[in-house]
Design a protein around this motif. Structure first.
Motif, short mmCIF file in Angstrom:
data_model
loop_
_atom_site.label_atom_id
_atom_site.label_comp_id
_atom_site.label_asym_id
_atom_site.label_seq_id
_atom_site.Cartn_x
_atom_site.Cartn_y
_atom_site.Cartn_z
N ASP A 516 0.83 -1.20 0.00
CA ASP A 516 0.00 0.00 0.00
C ASP A 516 0.86 1.25 0.00
O ASP A 516 0.56 2.25 -0.68
N PHE A 517 1.94 1.22 0.78
CA PHE A 517 2.84 2.37 0.84
C PHE A 517 3.64 2.50 -0.46
O PHE A 517 3.91 3.61 -0.93
N LYS A 518 4.02 1.37 -1.02
CA LYS A 518 4.79 1.41 -2.26
C LYS A 518 3.96 2.04 -3.39
O LYS A 518 4.49 2.78 -4.23
N ASN A 519 2.68 1.69 -3.42
CA ASN A 519 1.83 2.24 -4.49
C ASN A 519 1.74 3.75 -4.39
O ASN A 519 1.72 4.46 -5.41
N ILE A 520 1.68 4.27 -3.17
CA ILE A 520 1.64 5.73 -3.00
C ILE A 520 3.00 6.32 -3.30
O ILE A 520 3.11 7.38 -3.95
#
Length: 624
Positions: A516-520
């Motif tokens: 989730d953090f990587k996508n942001i």
């Protein structure tokens, strides 16, 4: 039967000598022997008939049916009285005699002999004509009853008569043993009877009071319980002692059978004592099971699945013999959980075991619903990951939607040990649980009463660990670190993270996957002083107060835990399993990036330094 005399009474030799001396002293008057038979003549020389004549201490009957001959070895009817004379013609007194039953019948009267008891006056005990009660006489310390002909009664008796029909025993009051016994029975007796419902001769236990009357059910319920020698026993309307599972109360058809409160468990057929305030492990009742006393019912019971599959379960009876269900109960200092009788799984009343997800009324200890018993490792992981595709998560959500918060209901995991035969009691406090070979750390509430103990806690424990439904959140060994979001109602916290304490309640915990953090981060980049493009997510901006879609004010804080579940207090460039880096300050995740070189390059996209535990690193300027 050990009566005083079981054979026909015989007069003594001295008595016969007295008779002979008397008889030979007369000519045609008094006793005269003719061709070996004795007669008695009056003064007119006529034979005396149908009367008693005394000689010495003995009485003799002159039988009109035999021309006035002295009767021998026969019953004598004199008016309404019955006597017996022995082989010497002497009236028998104070003793038993037996007479061949010439009308012997295997069904109605199988006796080979009929027994009579002759009193001191020689008269047989007998009941009055048209007698409708059973009268007993004490002979040699035992009690016997006789019919209006003087015959000793035996077998099943009611209203002064033997009950000879196949089902006569069901309404009979007394049991007087076999035809060669006849003594009134008291206490426990095991008797063969013909059970018409089973169409078979079966052996049942009965109990008779000190007055000989059979104990039986004379209530509205299916059985009547009696206390005998300190134990409780059940008897049906026929007087049969119940055993094993017994439908005890009468109610609405079907509803009564499906309620644990309608059943009692008694020991096996050779014991029969009701289980009172105690444990027992058996297969649940069902009409087709051989551990159910006949009660004339059909249909489902409170544990149909277990009964059909013949699963043995532990049950507990209270002081009234009722099967405990739908509650957490303190027993000898320990706490146990018992399924609701209508739990929808066909396992009602059974003691819970293993890791259990359930709804409990925190005030009363009532177990409202067992969502999942025996939660396995995969199901637990699905719950911790909030896997919306999993069955257990869907069941959890449905149970949450049905919660009556105002009544004090709440849902969580409880643990009742992994060996139901060895223990099965609820665990509290810090507990290590092994499931399918995997080890988990739990924290269960250990304070309060039956409604609050054992509840799997959710929140932050002393800034060391984070728990969800009692399970400590840890990072997988491959991931090395795990981000955990802890959410509390805003009015509880006043932006203070310590209000998310594990004991606070109303705390929610979510594992946040790194993807989730990587996508942001893929949309946020800066260039460092090595001309490398750095992807990042500014997690610090996610901390704090917000309002969810339902309009509820919440406060969120993001923590980082390692593979042991320890909350990271301060970290600089903590590399995870994907070679990305976490930055933590004051136990709050601040930054996630794919490159630990954050030294800034003179561009408008990078601004002030960021202080994490004394180490200065560049922080991307994302204020715009």
């Amino acid at each position: 039967m050990r009566k005083q005399t079981k054979v026909v009474a015989v007069a003594s030799a001295a008595a016969m000598l007295a008779i002979g001396a008397s008889m030979t002293s007369f000519a045609a008057t008094g006793w005269v022997e003719e061709d070996g038979t004795w007669y008695f003549y009056d003064n007119d020389g006529n034979r005396v008939e149908d009367t008693w004549k005394k000689s010495g201490d003995n009485w003799y009957w002159l039988d009109a049916e035999d021309g006035g001959a002295m009767a021998v070895e026969k019953l004598v009817e004199d008016d309404d009285d019955t006597y017996y004379v022995d082989a010497n013609g002497v009236m028998v007194r104070n003793t038993w005699v037996k007479v061949v039953n010439e009308e012997q019948d295997e069904d109605d009267d199988p006796a080979e002999y009929h027994y009579y008891y002759m009193q001191s006056n020689g008269k047989a005990y007998k009941a009055p004509d048209n007698n409708t009660t059973t009268r007993f006489r004490t002979i040699d310390g035992k009690r016997y009853a006789f019919d209006d002909e003087g015959k000793m009664l035996y077998g099943w008796v009611k209203d002064g008569e033997r009950q000879t029909d196949d089902d006569g025993w069901e309404d009979a009051v007394y049991y007087l043993g076999n035809w060669d016994d006849g003594a009134m029975k008291t206490g426990w007796q095991k008797i063969y009877v013909h059970d018409e419902d089973e169409d078979d001769d079966l052996e049942y236990w009965f109990n008779f009071k000190s007055n000989g009357k059979k104990r039986f059910n004379d209530t509205y319920n299916e059985i009547k319980e009696e206390k005998i020698n300190g134990k409780r026993y059940g008897f049906d309307k026929r007087g049969v002692m119940t055993y094993e599972w017994t439908l005890a109360t009468k109610g609405t058809t079907g509803a009564s059978w499906a309620s644990t409160s309608s059943w009692r468990y008694f020991n096996n057929i050779e014991d029969g004592a009701r289980v009172t305030k105690g444990w027992f492990k058996v297969v649940a009742p069902h009409e087709d099971n051989d551990n159910v006393f006949k009660s004339g019912y059909s249909g489902d019971t409170f544990a149909t699945t277990d009964a059909d599959e013949e699963n043995e379960r532990w049950y507990y009876s209270d002081g009234d013999g009722k099967v405990v269900s739908g509650q957490i109960r303190k027993i000898k200092g320990k706490y146990y959980g018992f399924r609701p009788e209508d739990d929808g799984n066909g396992k009602g009343g059974a003691m819970l075991n293993g890791l259990v997800l359930m709804v409990v009324n925190q005030g009363t200890g009532e177990i409202v619903k067992v969502v999942d018993d025996g939660v396995d490792a995969d199901e637990l992981d699905d719950l911790m990951d909030w896997d919306q595709t999993s069955t257990i998560y869907q069941d959890y959500l449905a149970a949450v939607d049905d919660l009556d918060w105002s009544a004090g209901e709440d849902i969580s995991l409880y643990y009742f040990g992994n060996d139901e035969d060895a223990d099965g009691s609820m665990k509290t406090g810090a507990t290590t649980v092994t499931i399918d070979g995997n080890t988990y750390n739990f924290m269960f509430r250990k304070s309060g009463g039956v409604g609050t103990k054992g509840f799997g806690l959710t929140g932050v424990d002393d800034n060391k660990y984070i728990y969800n439904l009692g399970c400590r959140i840890k990072a997988d060994s491959d991931d090395k670190y795990q981000v955990v979001e802890v959410v509390t109602p805003h009015n509880m916290t006043t932006n203070k993270p310590e209000s998310a304490d594990i004991q606070a309640g109303n705390v929610s915990v979510y594992k946040r996957p790194s993807i989730d953090f990587k996508n942001i981060a893929s949309n946020n980049t800066v260039v460092n002083d090595s001309d490398e493009t750095v992807s990042y997510m500014d997690v610090s901006r996610w901390h704090g107060h917000y309002t969810n879609n339902a309009g509820v004010d919440l406060y969120a804080r993001y923590y980082l835990v390692n593979t042991s579940g320890n909350i990271q207090k301060s970290k600089v460039a903590a590399k995870d399993g994907d070679d990305w880096y976490f930055y933590v300050k004051n136990r709050a995740v601040m930054l996630y990036t794919n490159n630990k070189n954050l030294d800034k390059k003179s561009t408008t996209n990078v601004s002030e330094k960021w202080d994490t535990t004394g180490v200065y690193v560049s922080k991307p300027n994302i204020s715009n």
